[in-house]
Structures are given as structure tokens and as C-alpha cells.
Design an enzyme around this catalytic site. Sequence first.
Site, PDB file in Angstrom:
ATOM      1  CG  HIS A 195       6.827 -64.978  34.451  1.00  0.00           C
ATOM      2  ND1 HIS A 195       6.126 -66.060  34.941  1.00  0.00           N
ATOM      3  CD2 HIS A 195       5.927 -64.244  33.756  1.00  0.00           C
ATOM      4  CE1 HIS A 195       4.864 -65.978  34.575  1.00  0.00           C
ATOM      5  NE2 HIS A 195       4.711 -64.892  33.851  1.00  0.00           N
ATOM      6  CG  ASP A 207       7.424 -66.777  38.698  1.00  0.00           C
ATOM      7  OD1 ASP A 207       7.680 -66.283  37.590  1.00  0.00           O
ATOM      8  OD2 ASP A 207       6.852 -66.136  39.600  1.00  0.00           O
ATOM      9  CG  ASP A 210       0.881 -66.154  33.549  1.00  0.00           C
ATOM     10  OD1 ASP A 210       1.904 -65.643  33.066  1.00  0.00           O
ATOM     11  OD2 ASP A 210       0.275 -65.690  34.542  1.00  0.00           O
ATOM     12  CD  GLU A 252       5.242 -61.861  36.080  1.00  0.00           C
ATOM     13  OE1 GLU A 252       4.641 -61.018  35.387  1.00  0.00           O
ATOM     14  OE2 GLU A 252       4.671 -62.862  36.575  1.00  0.00           O
ATOM     15  CG  ASP A 257       3.418 -62.372  31.014  1.00  0.00           C
ATOM     16  OD1 ASP A 257       2.473 -63.170  31.120  1.00  0.00           O
ATOM     17  OD2 ASP A 257       4.084 -61.978  31.991  1.00  0.00           O
ATOM     18  CG  HIS A 305      -2.940 -66.005  38.253  1.00  0.00           C
ATOM     19  ND1 HIS A 305      -2.769 -64.703  38.670  1.00  0.00           N
ATOM     20  CD2 HIS A 305      -1.897 -66.268  37.428  1.00  0.00           C
ATOM     21  CE1 HIS A 305      -1.683 -64.199  38.119  1.00  0.00           C
ATOM     22  NE2 HIS A 305      -1.142 -65.137  37.351  1.00  0.00           N
TER      23      HIS A 305
END
Length: 386
Positions: free
Chosen positions: A88, A90, A118, A151, A175, A356
Site C-alpha cells: 500500500h 498510504d 509500514d 489500506e 507487509d 502506527h
Amino acid sequence: MKDQGRTADAIAVNEERLLNSFLELACINAPSGNEQPVADYLVQRLTKLGFSLQFDQAHHAFGGSCGNLIAWWEGTDSDIPPLFFSTHMDTVLPTKGLVPVIRDGVIYSDGTTILGADDRAALAAYLEAIEVIQEKGTRCGPIELILTVNEQPGLVGATHLDYSLVRSEAGYIFDSSGDVGQIILQGPYSSRIWWEVQGKSSHIGLNPEEGISAFLIAAEALTRMRLGKIDDQTLANVGVIEGGELTSIIPGKVKMGAEVRSFSAEGLKRQIEHMVQTVEDAAMQHGGTATARIEKKYLGFQAAPDDLHVRTALAAAEKIGVEPYLTKTLGGADTNVLNENGLSCITLGLGFRNIHTFKEHISIENLFNTGKCVISLIEEWRAAHQ
């Protein structure tokens, strides 16, 4: 017949170029729904590498800045079936002002933003691997890149991908937080549950006896509900509770949101039924009502250890000198949605950590090994079809 006498030293990347590519990509501010800047970067790089490019219209479904990018390179041997690599574009949070910091062989941000490994690390590795393949003149079949948008909020770009633009049938998605060598054979089924719990509003100072607190209904349901790790197959969480107007008003309505994941469709169904029934029972006992809406997120997938792309991944890891291992995860990835739409693929680890969060990081070793593993996969895929 497979190439003979190959060793881990036979596959190499341009380490400086790969590191620079990752740092450039990490510094591009392109969070979910606003991927156009990273798409522009990829268009420039991929055009130079001879790819033909197409964007679909997936972003119209959610108001994003661009669609999914599907890139195709003919390779050098049309007799070898095409192979795709996907990830992805994003990031989960903005990376504006990102300052990369390298300490003891590990790449971090300066702690004020996420790093975006990520999954900018996969993007950088794909670009490097293809560049090495072309520079070496390695014989290979067509290579396709399926690079999705949006995503992070729930595989939204892959869900709205125009699959008619995809020409390959098998591939890989780097991923996962496992080190390079991790091969994920199974991913979960997942659904969301949304409730509207209805009680009756009333003023605490004027007519409290007429009120039915939707908060108390929700609270009682939560105390009765099986949540967290249900068993080795299933997880459940209530992550959203919204409601209330004023401190003086007994709340008459509350919205609740939950998510369930399970390796089996039956396990998913059983847990959802339990959670829905628990809320309905609590509402009925208090004289209220509860309406549930089930929203499918994605289906599960499972690959057999003897599947061709699994055997290829095992051989590719061994060739670059890392220890492969097979596992499964209750984490979701575009792999779920692509398999659901007829593309055979598995998730591979590339070693990012603490994703994150502002403590996100990736080792330079894992970054370089990801690039090497992509090259090795392309070579092993060719060998498997000779």
C-alpha cells in the site's frame, strides 16, 4: 531445472541506493486518502524502469486523492508466468516534517512522527529489486506491481480495486512485522458490528424515573460479553462507544462499534451471534432496544505449505541466507482482499516494528534483506517454471 551453486552472496542490492530510496519515500507525506504525492514519486521511478502504468478509480468510492496504481513490466521471457508484488502507498498517520534517525543499524523517526516503514520499506525494496534485475540482465517473466491506496483504515483501496486491470494471478505482499523469512499462510475473516442502543432520555432533575439509560444498557452488555482473545482462533473487541448530550440528561441513545476476527468463518459467525444477543438481552431487560448491523471487512485466506508460491518463498529465503518459517496471523492485510478476488498470494515479513506509533523502526538489515528476497523470489519463480 534450478540454478546450481547459488549462495547468499550471489544476490546483492545497491545498499546506498536502497537506503536512500526508503528515506525519500518515508519523508513523503501521504497518509490514507492523500496518496497522490507518493504516487507521483512512483510514477517517475517506474517510468524510468520501463513500466506501463494505470490508475483505477477506486478513490471515488471514498473521496481520496488518487486510485490504486497497477504497473506492468514485460520482463525478458514471456514464457514465464507473470508475478506480482503488492503493498500500500498510504501511511496510518501524516509524516510531515519526518526526520529519519539511524542508530546502531536501525532506522527511526526523531520521535515526533511515525516512520512509515509500514509500508514504504516494501515500496523501496520493490524498486531496488527491479533495478538490480534489469542491471544484471536477469532473465525473468513479466513483473506486476499492485500498489493500493487507503489500506490502513481497513483495506479500502484493495476492496475497490479494478481487478480487470490486473494481468498476473500469483504474487507476494511484504507487509508484516516478522523478520525477512516470515511466510504467513493464513489470515483471518473479519467483520464489524455496529449497534444503536435505544433507551429513553429524561431530565435528571425533573423526571428521572422516566429515563432508561442507554449507557447502562451498553455497560451491562459489555460486562457480560466475551471479549479479547476468545480462543486460539478468534479475537473480539468493542472499540467505539458514542452518545450523550448533557450531564443533566439521562442518555437515551448510544452507538457502539466492535470488530471480530477469526481464522474460521464459523468462529466468526459464532462470536458475532454471541455479541449481538448479549446486547439485545441487556436492552430488553432495561426496557430498551438494540439494533445491530454487521459489516463484512474481509474474508480469510489459507495457503498450503506445498503450494507453488509457498515453496518458492521458502527457497527464496534460503537462497539469501535467512531462516524461513511458516506462520499465521490474525492481522489483516491486502492479502485477504486480493485472495478473495481470485489472486493467489501470501504475506511475507519485512521486519518493521512498533508500527502506527512514534517508536516505529526497521533495521537496515531487514530493509536490505527485503530487497534481496524480492530478487530471489523473481529468480526462484523463473526456476520453478523452467
